[in-house]
Scaffold this motif. Sequence first.
Motif, PDB file in Angstrom:
ATOM      1  N   LYS A  59      48.493  43.457  46.453  1.00 56.51           N
ATOM      2  CA  LYS A  59      47.372  44.356  46.747  1.00 56.51           C
ATOM      3  C   LYS A  59      46.406  44.413  45.566  1.00 56.51           C
ATOM      4  CE  LYS A  59      46.363  49.192  47.894  1.00 56.51           C
ATOM      5  NZ  LYS A  59      46.962  50.542  48.096  1.00 56.51           N
ATOM      6  N   THR A  60      46.956  44.496  44.363  1.00 55.02           N
ATOM      7  CA  THR A  60      46.138  44.580  43.147  1.00 55.02           C
ATOM      8  C   THR A  60      45.307  43.320  42.936  1.00 55.02           C
ATOM      9  OG1 THR A  60      47.699  46.073  42.058  1.00 55.02           O
ATOM     10  CG2 THR A  60      46.235  44.803  40.635  1.00 55.02           C
ATOM     11  N   LEU A  61      45.937  42.158  43.071  1.00 57.86           N
ATOM     12  CA  LEU A  61      45.236  40.900  42.825  1.00 57.86           C
ATOM     13  C   LEU A  61      44.207  40.610  43.922  1.00 57.86           C
ATOM     14  CD1 LEU A  61      48.193  38.732  41.474  1.00 57.86           C
ATOM     15  CD2 LEU A  61      46.331  39.788  40.173  1.00 57.86           C
ATOM     16  N   GLN A  62      44.490  41.035  45.136  1.00 52.54           N
ATOM     17  CA  GLN A  62      43.513  40.885  46.203  1.00 52.54           C
ATOM     18  C   GLN A  62      42.289  41.760  45.921  1.00 52.54           C
ATOM     19  OE1 GLN A  62      43.387  38.827  48.901  1.00 52.54           O
ATOM     20  NE2 GLN A  62      45.214  37.847  48.060  1.00 52.54           N
ATOM     21  N   ALA A  63      42.522  42.946  45.394  1.00 55.90           N
ATOM     22  CA  ALA A  63      41.419  43.847  45.045  1.00 55.90           C
ATOM     23  C   ALA A  63      40.560  43.235  43.937  1.00 55.90           C
ATOM     24  CB  ALA A  63      41.961  45.205  44.601  1.00 55.90           C
ATOM     25  N   GLN A  64      41.226  42.618  42.955  1.00 58.95           N
ATOM     26  CA  GLN A  64      40.468  41.992  41.879  1.00 58.95           C
ATOM     27  C   GLN A  64      39.661  40.803  42.396  1.00 58.95           C
ATOM     28  OE1 GLN A  64      42.052  39.302  39.132  1.00 58.95           O
ATOM     29  NE2 GLN A  64      40.984  40.132  37.369  1.00 58.95           N
ATOM     30  N   LYS A  65      40.246  40.059  43.323  1.00 60.92           N
ATOM     31  CA  LYS A  65      39.544  38.911  43.903  1.00 60.92           C
ATOM     32  C   LYS A  65      38.284  39.372  44.636  1.00 60.92           C
ATOM     33  CE  LYS A  65      40.140  35.133  47.237  1.00 60.92           C
ATOM     34  NZ  LYS A  65      41.073  34.440  48.139  1.00 60.92           N
ATOM     35  N   ARG A  66      38.406  40.432  45.429  1.00 64.31           N
ATOM     36  CA  ARG A  66      37.234  40.941  46.160  1.00 64.31           C
ATOM     37  C   ARG A  66      36.156  41.423  45.190  1.00 64.31           C
ATOM     38  NH1 ARG A  66      41.371  43.061  49.483  1.00 64.31           N
ATOM     39  NH2 ARG A  66      41.269  45.057  48.382  1.00 64.31           N
ATOM     40  N   GLU A  67      36.587  42.090  44.128  1.00 67.32           N
ATOM     41  CA  GLU A  67      35.632  42.580  43.138  1.00 67.32           C
ATOM     42  C   GLU A  67      34.912  41.412  42.454  1.00 67.32           C
ATOM     43  OE1 GLU A  67      33.665  45.385  40.538  1.00 67.32           O
ATOM     44  OE2 GLU A  67      34.552  45.435  42.557  1.00 67.32           O
ATOM     45  N   ALA A  68      35.649  40.365  42.146  1.00 65.26           N
ATOM     46  CA  ALA A  68      35.045  39.195  41.498  1.00 65.26           C
ATOM     47  C   ALA A  68      33.997  38.546  42.397  1.00 65.26           C
ATOM     48  CB  ALA A  68      36.132  38.182  41.139  1.00 65.26           C
ATOM     49  N   PHE A  69      34.323  38.383  43.676  1.00 70.12           N
ATOM     50  CA  PHE A  69      33.360  37.781  44.600  1.00 70.12           C
ATOM     51  C   PHE A  69      32.137  38.674  44.776  1.00 70.12           C
ATOM     52  CE2 PHE A  69      36.752  34.876  46.169  1.00 70.12           C
ATOM     53  CZ  PHE A  69      36.029  33.700  46.068  1.00 70.12           C
ATOM     54  N   ASN A  70      32.341  39.980  44.780  1.00 69.77           N
ATOM     55  CA  ASN A  70      31.205  40.901  44.888  1.00 69.77           C
ATOM     56  C   ASN A  70      30.277  40.763  43.679  1.00 69.77           C
ATOM     57  OD1 ASN A  70      32.079  41.958  47.323  1.00 69.77           O
ATOM     58  ND2 ASN A  70      33.144  43.691  46.383  1.00 69.77           N
ATOM     59  N   GLN A  71      30.855  40.598  42.504  1.00 63.06           N
ATOM     60  CA  GLN A  71      30.060  40.444  41.289  1.00 63.06           C
ATOM     61  C   GLN A  71      29.292  39.119  41.309  1.00 63.06           C
ATOM     62  OE1 GLN A  71      33.226  40.997  38.410  1.00 63.06           O
ATOM     63  NE2 GLN A  71      32.508  43.050  37.918  1.00 63.06           N
ATOM     64  N   VAL A  72      29.944  38.079  41.821  1.00 65.84           N
ATOM     65  CA  VAL A  72      29.259  36.787  41.951  1.00 65.84           C
ATOM     66  C   VAL A  72      28.073  36.913  42.906  1.00 65.84           C
ATOM     67  CG1 VAL A  72      29.461  34.442  42.861  1.00 65.84           C
ATOM     68  CG2 VAL A  72      31.230  35.339  41.350  1.00 65.84           C
ATOM     69  N   GLU A  73      28.295  37.560  44.042  1.00 71.75           N
ATOM     70  CA  GLU A  73      27.233  37.764  45.028  1.00 71.75           C
ATOM     71  C   GLU A  73      26.058  38.519  44.400  1.00 71.75           C
ATOM     72  OE1 GLU A  73      26.867  36.776  48.081  1.00 71.75           O
ATOM     73  OE2 GLU A  73      28.841  36.126  48.760  1.00 71.75           O
ATOM     74  N   ALA A  74      26.377  39.549  43.642  1.00 74.50           N
ATOM     75  CA  ALA A  74      25.337  40.365  43.013  1.00 74.50           C
ATOM     76  C   ALA A  74      24.545  39.557  41.984  1.00 74.50           C
ATOM     77  CB  ALA A  74      25.957  41.590  42.353  1.00 74.50           C
ATOM     78  N   LEU A  75      25.248  38.736  41.205  1.00 72.79           N
ATOM     79  CA  LEU A  75      24.572  37.936  40.179  1.00 72.79           C
ATOM     80  C   LEU A  75      23.668  36.889  40.819  1.00 72.79           C
ATOM     81  CD1 LEU A  75      24.166  37.317  37.210  1.00 72.79           C
ATOM     82  CD2 LEU A  75      26.174  35.830  37.283  1.00 72.79           C
ATOM     83  N   VAL A  76      24.137  36.229  41.877  1.00 73.76           N
ATOM     84  CA  VAL A  76      23.330  35.226  42.566  1.00 73.76           C
ATOM     85  C   VAL A  76      22.099  35.888  43.200  1.00 73.76           C
ATOM     86  CG1 VAL A  76      23.254  33.627  44.521  1.00 73.76           C
ATOM     87  CG2 VAL A  76      25.219  33.616  42.980  1.00 73.76           C
ATOM     88  N   ALA A  77      22.298  37.068  43.802  1.00 72.87           N
ATOM     89  CA  ALA A  77      21.181  37.773  44.433  1.00 72.87           C
ATOM     90  C   ALA A  77      20.122  38.158  43.398  1.00 72.87           C
ATOM     91  CB  ALA A  77      21.692  39.018  45.152  1.00 72.87           C
ATOM     92  N   GLN A  78      20.571  38.627  42.236  1.00 74.96           N
ATOM     93  CA  GLN A  78      19.619  38.991  41.182  1.00 74.96           C
ATOM     94  C   GLN A  78      18.897  37.759  40.646  1.00 74.96           C
ATOM     95  OE1 GLN A  78      18.785  42.208  40.080  1.00 74.96           O
ATOM     96  NE2 GLN A  78      17.137  40.955  39.222  1.00 74.96           N
TER      97      GLN A  78
END
Length: 232
Positions: A121-140
Motif C-alpha cells: 500500500k505504501t509503495l503504491q502510494a509513493q508510485k502514484r505521487e511520483a507520477f502526479n509530480q511528473v504530470e505536474a512538471l510536464v504540464a508546467q
Amino acid sequence: MKTLIKVQKRKKIRVIIALILTLIIILLAAIAAFFHLGQNSDEKRQYEEKIRQEAGEFTGELITELDQVDTSDEGISQADTAEPDEDITESEKQLLSKELAKQTDERKRQVLKTLTAAYSKTLQAQKREAFNQVEALVAQGKADWNALKASGENTAANKGALASEYLAKSQVLEAQMDASFQTLIGKMEEQLESEGIDPEPIIKEYEAEYKRIKDENRSAMMDKAMAAVKNK
C-alpha cells in the motif's frame, strides 16, 4: 619528391586531427555550459525547495502509517481474518509466497503477511505521487513553452535555456523520489528486523520494482515532453 609529398600529407592530417579535436572540445564545453544553465537558475532552486518540502511531508505521512501497523497478537489476528488486499501486485504475491515458505514460526508468518500488505500500500502510494509530480512538471513545462512562443521570445537560446532548466528540475524530482524511497526502505528494514524476519530478499525485490518504476517514470516524462514540443 615522393618523400616530400608524404611529409606534406602527414602535416595536413595532423592539422585536420588538431582541428577536429579543437571542435570536439568546443562542442563539449558548449554542451556543459548548456546543461549548467538550468542547474543554478532561481526557478530550479525554488522548485527544489518546493519538491523537498512536499516530498518530506508526504514521506512523513507514509512513515506514520507504517508505524501504526499493528503487529501485536491481536493485530495480526484481525489482519488474518480480513479480506486479502487486492492492491498487492503479482510480483509481491510471489515474493510473499516464497518468504512465507521459509518461515516455520506461525506468528512470523502472520506478521509477514501484515507487513507486506502495508508495504504494498505504501509503495503504491509513493508510485502514484511520483507520477502526479511528473504530470505536474510536464504540464508546467508545456505552459512555459507556450508562454515563450506567445511572447515571441522563442529563440534557440531561450528554448535551450528552458530545456536545460526542465532537465535540472527533472533531476531534482528524481533525487527526491530516491530519498523518499530510501527513507521508506529504512523503515521497512527496521520493522522486519525487529520481528526477527530477514529483510534482505524482501528489500531487494522492492528495490528492483522501484528501479522499474523509475525507468517507467523517466520514459513517460520524456515521451510527454517530446509530444508537447512537437505539437507546438
